[in-house]
Design an enzyme around this catalytic site. Structure first.
Site, PDB file in Angstrom:
ATOM      1  N   HIS A 108       1.939   2.088  -3.465  1.00 36.15           N
ATOM      2  CA  HIS A 108       0.943   2.869  -4.206  1.00 36.15           C
ATOM      3  C   HIS A 108       1.076   4.352  -3.877  1.00 36.15           C
ATOM      4  O   HIS A 108       0.961   5.210  -4.762  1.00 36.15           O
ATOM      5  CB  HIS A 108      -0.464   2.396  -3.856  1.00 36.15           C
ATOM      6  CG  HIS A 108      -0.915   1.182  -4.604  1.00 36.15           C
ATOM      7  ND1 HIS A 108      -0.851   1.088  -5.981  1.00 36.15           N
ATOM      8  CD2 HIS A 108      -1.462   0.011  -4.174  1.00 36.15           C
ATOM      9  CE1 HIS A 108      -1.333  -0.088  -6.365  1.00 36.15           C
ATOM     10  NE2 HIS A 108      -1.695  -0.757  -5.294  1.00 36.15           N
ATOM     11  N   GLU A 120       0.828  -1.209   0.000  1.00 35.66           N
ATOM     12  CA  GLU A 120       0.000   0.000   0.000  1.00 35.66           C
ATOM     13  C   GLU A 120       0.862   1.258   0.000  1.00 35.66           C
ATOM     14  O   GLU A 120       0.532   2.246  -0.664  1.00 35.66           O
ATOM     15  CB  GLU A 120      -0.940  -0.016   1.201  1.00 35.66           C
ATOM     16  CG  GLU A 120      -1.914  -1.181   1.228  1.00 35.66           C
ATOM     17  CD  GLU A 120      -2.732  -1.305  -0.047  1.00 35.66           C
ATOM     18  OE1 GLU A 120      -2.953  -0.278  -0.730  1.00 35.66           O
ATOM     19  OE2 GLU A 120      -3.131  -2.428  -0.393  1.00 35.66           O
ATOM     20  N   GLU A 150      -0.964  -2.778  -9.972  1.00 41.08           N
ATOM     21  CA  GLU A 150      -0.821  -3.752  -8.892  1.00 41.08           C
ATOM     22  C   GLU A 150       0.521  -4.465  -8.978  1.00 41.08           C
ATOM     23  O   GLU A 150       1.183  -4.695  -7.961  1.00 41.08           O
ATOM     24  CB  GLU A 150      -1.966  -4.768  -8.934  1.00 41.08           C
ATOM     25  CG  GLU A 150      -3.309  -4.219  -8.495  1.00 41.08           C
ATOM     26  CD  GLU A 150      -3.289  -3.630  -7.097  1.00 41.08           C
ATOM     27  OE1 GLU A 150      -2.673  -4.223  -6.194  1.00 41.08           O
ATOM     28  OE2 GLU A 150      -3.878  -2.558  -6.913  1.00 41.08           O
TER      29      GLU A 150
END
Length: 349
Positions: A134, A131, A200
């Site tokens: 990202h 995360e 991803e």
């Protein structure tokens, strides 16, 4: 390159929005749709993260209310060279997580209680590193705005259904209404999938680089995928346009490699991480690796022993005698969940 790709994706979403407006109201409808799209983009830039967190009923936590979870995010942020994001917890038994925010300085990460209860310390670290990747790649703004625009386009498609009867019943009018009802929402979904699938893999790789242990994330993905199919996420079901934000598709019964999936196949992601781990094992060790300061290793509340090597460093007997010891090699398989039945509360003394 990432900024240009983001601008292109947002331009495509805006064009789809205008196409729906044209199908509903001609050139006038197209201009109105353009104005709505601009307002939606502006609103999403400042508020989309708050909307997504509210949709999932996320609650902000700190070092006192969730010491282990908060500590993992803090230490990984330091390792990645990122500002400390806000940390949220979602009371949901399905293990999952996502990141949001318009930039690294205004980012937030959220994990479910199911993630902390069902995954080991190392696996949670792998997920949160993904995360944070990202956040570092500035994916969170694009993914959140695309979710908002995709939902708005679908709403306009439904709106066109009710206005379709008021249009002239000629071929062009019927075709325009058909585009608004079916084609535009479908195209928005394709763009939404493209955003998630391409990013991803990049976040998986960068997350594995942050921890230095690709297999931590690989093990976590396998567990999350299994549980996501068995445990429903009602909040995600009510807001499917946000499904691509999660590390694994939270929608119940969705095949991860289907045409309509917002995520790459989990087995493909795991295979890529396993290949990355093999590459790291084959890479020659540096003769004089640079020394960096690392945060001290957190203690496991169950055993009181230091966590394995990785983003938290390691303790060793050699350090007590003044010698510099090599980091310990973590176990091949992640440890069982060290938090037990109270994963977020203060450690017991």
């Amino acid at each position: 390159m990432n900024t240009m790709r983001t601008a292109m994706l947002l331009a495509v979403m805006t064009a789809l929005f205008m196409a729906v407006g044209y199908a509903i109201g001609g050139s006038g409808g197209m201009m109105i749709a353009l104005a709505i799209a601009a307002a939606t983009n502006l609103f999403s830039y400042w508020n989309a993260d708050k909307m997504v967190l509210a949709m999932n009923r996320a609650v902000e936590v700190d070092e006192r209310s969730a010491p282990e979870y908060y500590g993992i995010v803090r230490d990984l942020s330091q390792r990645a060279g990122l500002p400390m994001p806000r940390v949220y917890l979602i009371d949901n038994p399905q293990p999952n997580a996502f990141a949001t925010g318009r930039n690294p300085e205004h980012a937030a990460v959220a994990a479910t209680t199911g993630l902390l209860q069902r995954l080991s310390y190392e696996e949670v670290a792998g997920v949160m590193a993904h995360e944070l990747a990202h956040v570092q790649h500035r994916d969170t703004l694009t993914m959140t705005i695309v979710a908002t625009l995709a939902g708005a386009i679908s709403m306009l498609g439904n709106f066109a259904f009710f206005l379709g009867g008021n249009r002239n019943n000629n071929g062009a009018g019927m075709l325009g209404t058909l585009v608004a009802i079916i084609v535009a929402p479908f195209a928005a979904m394709i763009v939404q999938m493209a955003v998630s699938r391409t990013r991803e893999y990049a976040a998986d790789r960068r997350g594995a680089e942050i921890t230095g242990r690709p297999l931590w994330l690989a093990s976590a993905l396998a567990k999350i995928a299994r549980n996501a199919e068995a445990i429903r996420n009602p909040d995600a079901e009510r807001n499917p346009a946000t499904a691509h934000l999660f590390i694994i598709n939270p929608l119940h019964g969705e095949r991860m490699d289907s045409l309509f999936s917002t995520h790459p196949a989990t087995e493909n992601r795991i295979a890529a991480l396993q290949a990355m781990a093999e590459e790291m094992d084959r890479a020659p060790a540096q003769p004089n690796p640079p020394r960096t300061s690392r945060p001290s290793a957190p203690k496991s509340p169950a055993s009181g022993e230091a966590a394995p090597a990785g983003p938290w460093g390691s303790a060793s007997a050699g350090s007590a005698s003044g010698e510099t010891a090599e980091p310990e090699v973590p176990p091949a398989e992640p440890k069982p969940n060290p938090w037990g039945r109270n994963p977020t509360g203060p450690r017991r003394r």
